[in-house]
Design an enzyme around this catalytic site. Structure first.
Site, PDB file in Angstrom:
ATOM      1  N   PRO A  82       6.774   9.653  -0.803  1.00 18.85           N
ATOM      2  CG  PRO A  82       7.600   7.484  -0.587  1.00 18.85           C
ATOM      3  CD  PRO A  82       8.011   8.926  -0.509  1.00 18.85           C
ATOM      4  CD  GLN A 132       6.602   3.238  -1.621  1.00 19.97           C
ATOM      5  OE1 GLN A 132       5.477   3.702  -1.832  1.00 19.97           O
ATOM      6  NE2 GLN A 132       6.778   2.082  -1.001  1.00 19.97           N
ATOM      7  CE  LYS A 249       9.728   7.158   2.559  1.00 19.76           C
ATOM      8  NZ  LYS A 249       8.731   6.526   3.405  1.00 19.76           N
ATOM      9  CG  HIS A 273       6.730   4.781   7.177  1.00 23.35           C
ATOM     10  ND1 HIS A 273       7.200   3.959   6.188  1.00 23.35           N
ATOM     11  CD2 HIS A 273       5.433   5.006   6.854  1.00 23.35           C
ATOM     12  CE1 HIS A 273       6.228   3.709   5.316  1.00 23.35           C
ATOM     13  NE2 HIS A 273       5.153   4.330   5.698  1.00 23.35           N
ATOM     14  CG  ASP A 304      10.512  11.044   5.000  1.00 20.00           C
ATOM     15  OD1 ASP A 304      10.658  10.401   6.057  1.00 20.00           O
ATOM     16  OD2 ASP A 304       9.905  10.577   4.018  1.00 20.00           O
ATOM     17  CB  SER A 305      10.799  11.302   9.743  1.00 24.13           C
ATOM     18  OG  SER A 305      10.457  10.161   8.962  1.00 24.13           O
ATOM     19  N   GLY A 306       9.309  14.562  10.058  1.00 27.23           N
ATOM     20  CA  GLY A 306       9.259  15.697  10.980  1.00 27.23           C
ATOM     21  C   GLY A 306       9.485  17.052  10.342  1.00 27.23           C
ATOM     22  N   GLY A 327       6.339  15.227   3.750  1.00 25.21           N
ATOM     23  CA  GLY A 327       5.248  14.263   3.865  1.00 25.21           C
ATOM     24  C   GLY A 327       3.938  14.919   4.226  1.00 25.21           C
TER      25      GLY A 327
HETATM   26  C1  LIG Z   1      -0.900   9.334   4.684  1.00 29.53           C
HETATM   27  C2  LIG Z   1       0.480   8.793   4.530  1.00 29.53           C
HETATM   28  C3  LIG Z   1       0.701   7.731   3.660  1.00 29.53           C
HETATM   29  C4  LIG Z   1       1.987   7.224   3.498  1.00 29.53           C
HETATM   30  N1  LIG Z   1       2.199   6.225   2.581  1.00 29.53           N
HETATM   31  C5  LIG Z   1       3.459   5.817   2.331  1.00 29.53           C
HETATM   32  C6  LIG Z   1       3.705   4.895   1.292  1.00 29.53           C
HETATM   33  O1  LIG Z   1       2.807   4.446   0.604  1.00 29.53           O
HETATM   34  N2  LIG Z   1       4.991   4.513   1.081  1.00 29.53           N
HETATM   35  C7  LIG Z   1       6.041   4.996   1.831  1.00 29.53           C
HETATM   36  O2  LIG Z   1       7.191   4.628   1.591  1.00 29.53           O
HETATM   37  N3  LIG Z   1       5.823   5.879   2.818  1.00 29.53           N
HETATM   38  C8  LIG Z   1       4.573   6.313   3.069  1.00 29.53           C
HETATM   39  N4  LIG Z   1       4.355   7.256   4.038  1.00 29.53           N
HETATM   40  C9  LIG Z   1       5.506   7.816   4.793  1.00 29.53           C
HETATM   41  C10 LIG Z   1       6.075   9.063   4.092  1.00 29.53           C
HETATM   42  O3  LIG Z   1       6.717   8.714   2.890  1.00 29.53           O
HETATM   43  C11 LIG Z   1       7.104   9.778   4.983  1.00 29.53           C
HETATM   44  O4  LIG Z   1       8.118   8.880   5.331  1.00 29.53           O
HETATM   45  C12 LIG Z   1       6.485  10.383   6.239  1.00 29.53           C
HETATM   46  O5  LIG Z   1       5.256  11.006   5.940  1.00 29.53           O
HETATM   47  C13 LIG Z   1       7.436  11.409   6.846  1.00 29.53           C
HETATM   48  O6  LIG Z   1       6.935  11.902   8.060  1.00 29.53           O
HETATM   49  P1  LIG Z   1       6.247  13.352   8.182  1.00 29.53           P
HETATM   50  O7  LIG Z   1       5.100  13.343   7.241  1.00 29.53           O
HETATM   51  O8  LIG Z   1       5.778  13.435   9.592  1.00 29.53           O
HETATM   52  O9  LIG Z   1       7.279  14.373   7.841  1.00 29.53           O
HETATM   53  C14 LIG Z   1       3.078   7.769   4.242  1.00 29.53           C
HETATM   54  C15 LIG Z   1       2.842   8.824   5.115  1.00 29.53           C
HETATM   55  C16 LIG Z   1       1.558   9.340   5.271  1.00 29.53           C
HETATM   56  C17 LIG Z   1       1.345  10.491   6.203  1.00 29.53           C
END
Ligand SMILES: Cc1cc2nc3c(=O)[nH]c(=O)nc-3n(C[C@H](O)[C@H](O)[C@H](O)COP(=O)(O)O)c2cc1C
Length: 398
Positions: A82, A132, A249, A273, A304-306, A327
């Site tokens: 999301p 989400q 999450k 996140h 997720d994350s990385g 992401g």
């Molecule tokens: C621009 C952006 C907006 C995001 N908005 C949300 C959100 O609205 N809700 C949420 O649960 N996570 C949000 N996230 C976190 C992502 O769901 C995810 O956990 C994260 O991007 C993972 O890290 P990575 O992109 O470095 O792999 C956001 C991430 C980014 C980059």
């Protein structure tokens, strides 16, 4: 329009193009993270410390990427995380995400803070759409959003719990980034020097958070509002109310994971996140094996994350995830080349997963486990075969 030949062969290709095309304010919103952004960087670099053990002479002519999560079959072991306000990177980002989810066969998770409404995304992505939830202005307002998702036909709800307060993201503060936009003089210059983005965005209308409009049509979204109402009591209330699959999450602690499981969640989504909330957070991939151990071998875990390529996806699956979410790379690809860019990048991920599986001597996702992770300690001892537990502990330490 679809480009014939994509120039995207990796996340880095997509990122480079995105950086050129997007106003800095928008690029920084996507790439930026909490504090000095060391947590975000560690999420990525930690994958380099995990090595995989090749195996030879297995029959790997046919590799299947299909997998199951919570009783549902998916053609690939990944989906889209999301992310709020995706249409900021490309006017048709949400539509492209929905189309690609249907074409490849994976879930796309619509954020509460999305630039497309709950109802419109359900119409575009059908059963591929998850919703989400961020805790909103009150429990009543939050549960009203959940009701909208139920009525629109969603069967999977993701409650994000790692944003009690939106963290200090220095790039956003420095750039004066707000949602919806405030047209400051520096933002104006930024947009003027990126005319391709500005003209196409103007043509479609400035993206807005579409799920926060009151009965008078006034947008009530407050990006800085506290979301600390997403507490244990709320999780219990939500579990009582939501009949479908419930995923929590933003979990990084084994103790929290056990409690969430005991409260009846269907799955836990291990994530920090993307380092956007806490600079000093440990790399998410190092926490994954600990959480797997805490919840047991069969409880569904998302991660997720990385994640930046198919090999990272394999590592997360091997270290305890059942499913992996993508992401920032998806947004970079959309910013770079729209739907064609997203498609190109995800095809790269698919191809990488497939060739890496062949290197590891496995033909199905269910065969991925600690057995494919190189265990330096075991290699020094009596051979490379090791117990899953030892491999998980090793990965947690690295
Ligand atoms: C621009 C952006 C907006 C995001 N908005 C949300 C959100 O609205 N809700 C949420 O649960 N996570 C949000 N996230 C976190 C992502 O769901 C995810 O956990 C994260 O991007 C993972 O890290 P990575 O992109 O470095 O792999 C956001 C991430 C980014 C980059």
């Amino acid at each position: 329009m679809m480009r014939k030949n994509s120039r995207i062969f990796s996340t880095e290709d997509a990122r480079r193009q995105a950086k050129r095309r997007l106003p800095r304010l928008i690029f920084d919103f996507i790439e930026g993270a909490a504090g000095r952004e060391t947590g975000s960087a560690r999420n990525v670099s930690q994958f380099d410390n995990i090595m995989l053990q090749p195996r030879v002479m297995a029959d790997v002519a046919q590799c299947s990427l299909a997998t199951e999560l919570m009783g549902q079959s998916y053609k690939v072991p990944f989906g889209i995380a999301p992310m709020g306000m995706c249409n900021l990177v490309h006017p048709k980002a949400d539509t492209s995400l929905a189309d690609t989810a249907k074409a490849i066969g994976f879930p796309v998770c619509l954020s509460s803070a999305a630039s497309t409404s709950i109802e419109d995304m359900a119409g575009m992505a059908g059963s591929h759409a998850w919703f989400q939830l961020y805790f909103g202005a009150s429990e009543e307002a939050s549960l009203a959003m959940v009701d909208r998702a139920r009525v629109a036909g969603y069967d999977t709800l993701v409650l994000t719990v790692d944003v009690p307060q939106v963290s200090r993201r220095v790039r956003d503060l420095r750039n004066g980034f707000t949602v919806p936009f405030a047209m400051t003089p520096s933002a104006f210059m930024d947009f003027a020097t990126h005319p391709r983005w500005s003209l196409s965005t103007l043509a479609f209308g400035a993206p807005r958070p579409m799920n926060f409009t009151d009965s008078n049509g006034v947008n009530t979204f407050d990006r800085g509002a506290s979301r600390s109402g997403a507490d244990w009591a709320f999780l219990e209330a939500l579990r009582g109310k939501w009949p479908g699959k419930l995923i929590v999450k933003g979990v990084t602690s084994a103790t929290d994971a056990r409690r969430i499981r005991s409260l009846g969640a269907d799955a836990i989504y291990v994530s920090n996140h993307g380092g956007r909330q806490l600079d000093s957070v440990p790399p998410a991939i190092s926490l994954l094996p600990l959480i797997r151990e805490a919840v047991g071998p069969d409880f569904p875990l998302l991660f997720d994350s990385g994640i930046r390529n198919g090999e990272d996806i394999i590592k997360a699956l091997a270290l305890g995830a059942d499913f992996v979410m993508i992401g920032r790379p998806a947004l970079f690809a959309l910013a770079a080349e729209g739907a064609a860019g997203l498609n190109a990048l995800l095809k790269c991920f698919e191809a990488e997963i497939s060739v890496v599986m062949a290197q590891l001597g496995v033909t199905s996702i269910s065969q991925l486990g600690p057995n494919v992770v190189f265990d330096n300690a075991a290699a020094k001892g009596d051979g490379l075969e090791k117990t899953p537990r030892a491999a998980l502990q090793l990965a947690a330490k690295t």
